[in-house]
Design an enzyme around this catalytic site. Sequence first.
Site, PDB file in Angstrom:
ATOM      1  N   GLY A  38       0.779  -1.239   0.000  1.00  0.00           N
ATOM      2  CA  GLY A  38       0.000   0.000   0.000  1.00  0.00           C
ATOM      3  C   GLY A  38       0.808   1.285   0.000  1.00  0.00           C
ATOM      4  O   GLY A  38       0.297   2.342  -0.377  1.00  0.00           O
ATOM      5  N   ASP A  94       0.646   3.114   4.465  1.00  0.00           N
ATOM      6  CA  ASP A  94      -0.490   3.847   3.912  1.00  0.00           C
ATOM      7  C   ASP A  94      -1.440   4.335   5.001  1.00  0.00           C
ATOM      8  O   ASP A  94      -1.879   5.478   4.984  1.00  0.00           O
ATOM      9  CB  ASP A  94      -1.236   2.993   2.864  1.00  0.00           C
ATOM     10  CG  ASP A  94      -1.528   1.562   3.335  1.00  0.00           C
ATOM     11  OD1 ASP A  94      -1.336   1.254   4.536  1.00  0.00           O
ATOM     12  OD2 ASP A  94      -1.955   0.743   2.496  1.00  0.00           O
ATOM     13  N   ASP A  97      -4.574   1.905  11.200  1.00  0.00           N
ATOM     14  CA  ASP A  97      -5.954   1.553  11.547  1.00  0.00           C
ATOM     15  C   ASP A  97      -5.937   1.114  13.019  1.00  0.00           C
ATOM     16  O   ASP A  97      -6.032   1.953  13.913  1.00  0.00           O
ATOM     17  CB  ASP A  97      -6.418   0.454  10.587  1.00  0.00           C
ATOM     18  CG  ASP A  97      -7.853   0.017  10.818  1.00  0.00           C
ATOM     19  OD1 ASP A  97      -8.589   0.753  11.480  1.00  0.00           O
ATOM     20  OD2 ASP A  97      -8.245  -1.059  10.344  1.00  0.00           O
ATOM     21  N   PHE A 146     -13.850   2.337   5.002  1.00  0.00           N
ATOM     22  CA  PHE A 146     -12.861   1.582   4.230  1.00  0.00           C
ATOM     23  C   PHE A 146     -12.483   2.407   3.008  1.00  0.00           C
ATOM     24  O   PHE A 146     -13.346   2.821   2.238  1.00  0.00           O
ATOM     25  CB  PHE A 146     -13.410   0.211   3.817  1.00  0.00           C
ATOM     26  CG  PHE A 146     -12.341  -0.658   3.233  1.00  0.00           C
ATOM     27  CD1 PHE A 146     -11.460  -1.347   4.060  1.00  0.00           C
ATOM     28  CD2 PHE A 146     -12.184  -0.770   1.866  1.00  0.00           C
ATOM     29  CE1 PHE A 146     -10.446  -2.125   3.528  1.00  0.00           C
ATOM     30  CE2 PHE A 146     -11.170  -1.550   1.319  1.00  0.00           C
ATOM     31  CZ  PHE A 146     -10.301  -2.228   2.157  1.00  0.00           C
ATOM     32  N   VAL A 147     -11.188   2.660   2.855  1.00  0.00           N
ATOM     33  CA  VAL A 147     -10.737   3.551   1.777  1.00  0.00           C
ATOM     34  C   VAL A 147      -9.853   2.815   0.772  1.00  0.00           C
ATOM     35  O   VAL A 147      -9.181   1.839   1.111  1.00  0.00           O
ATOM     36  CB  VAL A 147      -9.978   4.774   2.340  1.00  0.00           C
ATOM     37  CG1 VAL A 147     -10.932   5.720   3.049  1.00  0.00           C
ATOM     38  CG2 VAL A 147      -8.836   4.366   3.259  1.00  0.00           C
TER      39      VAL A 147
HETATM   40  P1  5GP Z   1      -3.556  -1.944  11.215  1.00  0.00           P
HETATM   41  O1  5GP Z   1      -2.519  -2.995  11.490  1.00  0.00           O
HETATM   42  O2  5GP Z   1      -3.163  -0.553  11.608  1.00  0.00           O
HETATM   43  O3  5GP Z   1      -4.900  -2.318  11.760  1.00  0.00           O
HETATM   44  O4  5GP Z   1      -3.796  -1.966   9.673  1.00  0.00           O
HETATM   45  C1  5GP Z   1      -2.901  -1.432   8.844  1.00  0.00           C
HETATM   46  C2  5GP Z   1      -3.028  -2.080   7.477  1.00  0.00           C
HETATM   47  O5  5GP Z   1      -4.365  -2.499   7.193  1.00  0.00           O
HETATM   48  C3  5GP Z   1      -2.675  -1.053   6.455  1.00  0.00           C
HETATM   49  O6  5GP Z   1      -1.320  -1.156   6.120  1.00  0.00           O
HETATM   50  C4  5GP Z   1      -3.560  -1.421   5.301  1.00  0.00           C
HETATM   51  O7  5GP Z   1      -2.884  -2.364   4.503  1.00  0.00           O
HETATM   52  C5  5GP Z   1      -4.761  -2.105   5.900  1.00  0.00           C
HETATM   53  N1  5GP Z   1      -5.936  -1.209   6.026  1.00  0.00           N
HETATM   54  C6  5GP Z   1      -6.469  -0.695   7.160  1.00  0.00           C
HETATM   55  N2  5GP Z   1      -7.534   0.073   6.888  1.00  0.00           N
HETATM   56  C7  5GP Z   1      -7.680   0.040   5.541  1.00  0.00           C
HETATM   57  C8  5GP Z   1      -8.618   0.660   4.643  1.00  0.00           C
HETATM   58  O8  5GP Z   1      -9.549   1.401   4.990  1.00  0.00           O
HETATM   59  N3  5GP Z   1      -8.424   0.406   3.321  1.00  0.00           N
HETATM   60  C9  5GP Z   1      -7.433  -0.404   2.860  1.00  0.00           C
HETATM   61  N4  5GP Z   1      -7.361  -0.579   1.540  1.00  0.00           N
HETATM   62  N5  5GP Z   1      -6.529  -0.986   3.676  1.00  0.00           N
HETATM   63  C10 5GP Z   1      -6.670  -0.769   4.995  1.00  0.00           C
HETATM   64 MG    MG Z   2      -0.699  -2.432   4.610  1.00  0.00          MG
END
Ligand code: 5GP
Ligand code: MG
Length: 192
Positions: A38, A94, A97, A146-147
Site C-alpha cells: 500500500g 499507507d 488503523d 474503508f478507503v
Molecule cells: P492496522 O494494522 O493498523 O490495523 O492496519 C494497517 C493495514 O491495514 C494497512 O497497512 C492497510 O494495509 C490495511 N488497512 C487498514 N484500513 C484500511 C482501509 O480502509 N483500506 C485499505 N485498503 N486498507 C486498509
Molecule cells: Mg498495509
Amino acid sequence: MRVLLTAAELASGIERLAAEVGRDARGTPLMVVGVLTGSIVIVADLIRRLDGPVSVSMAWASSYRGTATEPGSLELHLDLLPDLAGQDVLVVDDIFDTGRTMEAIVVALEERGAARVRSLVLLRKQGRGEVAMEPDFVGFEIPDVFVVGYGLDFDGTFRQLDHVAALDAADIAAARAAHSPSRSPDPPSCAP
Ligand code: 5GP
Ligand code: MG
C-alpha cells in the site's frame, strides 16, 4: 464511491509530511522503509520531496485477505531489508488503523539494531487504535470508513487511483460480485 481526498489535497499533504520529516532528520542519512504494497505511491511521491541523503528499502506486511475489509492475522516479511544497524529509519505505511502493523514493524526494526525508528502514515482512522504507540508523522485523519486509492486496494484493485475514496457497503458488494469467479457471464449483445 465517495472522494475523500483529491489528488491536489494528497500532493499538499505529502509536501507537508516531507517538510516535517526533513526538519526532524536535520541532514542525517535516512533509510526509508516502505510497507508493501500500500505504501508504494506514497514512498514514490515522498522521497522525491525529501532533501538530504535518503535510501529506500521495502518490508512486506499484510493483515487483509482477499475481499475482507476487517484485519486478519498479521504477516511480516523483512527479508528484503539491508543491514539496519546504527541507521535512522523512517517506516512509511499507507494507513494506521488498529496500529498493530506499524507497531510490529517498528519493534522488529529496533530489534535489528536501527539507531532510531520513526513512523509515517498517510492516513489515520479515528477511533480505531488498539496500541499504545502513535505514528510520528500523520498526513490526514479520516473517519472509520474503508478507503481505496493512492496505493490502497480492495482485493488488489483500485491502487492506481490518484485520489482516496471511501467504499460504502454497496460499493463493496459490487466489487465482490465483479471479482467472484462464479459470476454469470454478461448477456450476449446480439442474437446469434
Ligand atoms: P492496522 O494494522 O493498523 O490495523 O492496519 C494497517 C493495514 O491495514 C494497512 O497497512 C492497510 O494495509 C490495511 N488497512 C487498514 N484500513 C484500511 C482501509 O480502509 N483500506 C485499505 N485498503 N486498507 C486498509
Ligand atoms: Mg498495509
